[in-house]
Design an enzyme around this catalytic site. Structure first.
Site, short mmCIF file in Angstrom:
data_model
loop_
_atom_site.label_atom_id
_atom_site.label_comp_id
_atom_site.label_asym_id
_atom_site.label_seq_id
_atom_site.Cartn_x
_atom_site.Cartn_y
_atom_site.Cartn_z
N GLY A 1 0.83 -1.19 0.00
CA GLY A 1 0.00 0.00 0.00
C GLY A 1 0.87 1.24 0.00
N GLN B 1 3.05 9.92 1.90
CA GLN B 1 4.37 9.29 1.73
C GLN B 1 5.10 9.81 0.50
OE1 GLN B 1 2.78 5.09 2.34
NE2 GLN B 1 4.82 4.91 3.22
N CYS C 1 7.27 -0.60 6.91
CA CYS C 1 6.78 0.60 6.22
C CYS C 1 7.83 1.08 5.25
CB CYS C 1 6.47 1.69 7.26
SG CYS C 1 5.89 3.23 6.52
N LEU C 2 7.38 1.46 4.06
CA LEU C 2 8.30 1.97 3.05
C LEU C 2 9.00 3.24 3.52
CD1 LEU C 2 5.81 1.57 0.08
CD2 LEU C 2 7.86 0.19 0.46
N HIS D 1 -2.82 0.59 8.65
CA HIS D 1 -1.51 1.20 8.41
C HIS D 1 -1.64 2.46 7.53
CE1 HIS D 1 2.97 0.79 7.77
NE2 HIS D 1 2.66 1.57 6.76
N GLU D 2 -2.39 2.35 6.43
CA GLU D 2 -2.51 3.49 5.52
C GLU D 2 -3.34 4.62 6.14
OE1 GLU D 2 -0.44 3.47 3.29
OE2 GLU D 2 -0.10 1.33 3.18
N HIS E 1 -1.22 6.66 8.26
CA HIS E 1 -0.39 7.63 7.51
C HIS E 1 -1.15 8.93 7.27
CE1 HIS E 1 3.41 5.78 6.49
NE2 HIS E 1 2.85 4.68 6.01
#
Ligand code: NI
Length: 165
Positions: A46, A51, A90-91, A132-133, A136
């Site tokens: 995702g 981000q 996480c990226l 998670h998203e 963000h």
């Protein structure tokens, strides 16, 4: 379409609350295409707009080995059920994973890429990715949920495909 650079912690743009999407126009569609291309490029599960430095309540999710792409604007968690411990990455926090608690089941409502209302109930990895998203979009990273610094651990780069979002 373009692959955009993914911001890394502690970039301050990752800790801000994103603003609602108000216009589902061509520029939003172009942004979504960039987000999808970026997510695929970095093998993410995702990606949230903040981000890539865009402060909008918008995210994309595509689970590994599936064709289905989920685009969510202005998502809200309506309900959660239960709790489980998960390993998460996480990226925007490269080189690490952590063990945190997530819900067993989440119900989310929001808009699709054209502004149509959608509502979905999810479990397992999709539920985790949604939480998670959505975090963000509120300037929260999974590392903010760690109950102890010992629950964060380093991973070797390129060891295995990792599920990051
Ligand atoms: Ni992330």
């Amino acid at each position: 379409m373009a692959v955009r650079p993914v911001l890394k912690a502690p970039d301050p743009k990752l800790t801000q609350r994103a603003k609602k999407v108000t216009s589902f126009d061509a520029s939003l569609q172009a942004l979504i295409e960039d987000m999808v291309e970026t997510m695929h490029h970095v093998n993410g599960v995702g990606l949230a707009a903040p981000q890539i430095g865009v402060p909008l309540r918008l995210c994309v999710i595509q689970l590994p080995d599936t064709e289905e792409l989920l685009v969510l604007a202005n998502p809200e968690i309506v309900k959660t059920k239960g709790e489980r411990e998960v390993s998460e990455g996480c990226l925007s926090v490269p080189g690490y994973r952590g063990n945190i608690k997530r819900a067993l089941e989440v119900t989310v409502k929001g808009r699709d890429r054209y502004g149509k209302a959608i509502r979905l109930k999810a479990t397992e990895l999709l539920a985790q990715a949604l939480e998670h998203e959505l975090d963000h979009l509120n300037g929260i990273l999974y590392i903010d949920h760690l109950e102890s610094p010992e629950h964060l651990y380093k991973i070797e780069a390129q060891k295995e495909p990792e599920e990051l979002a």
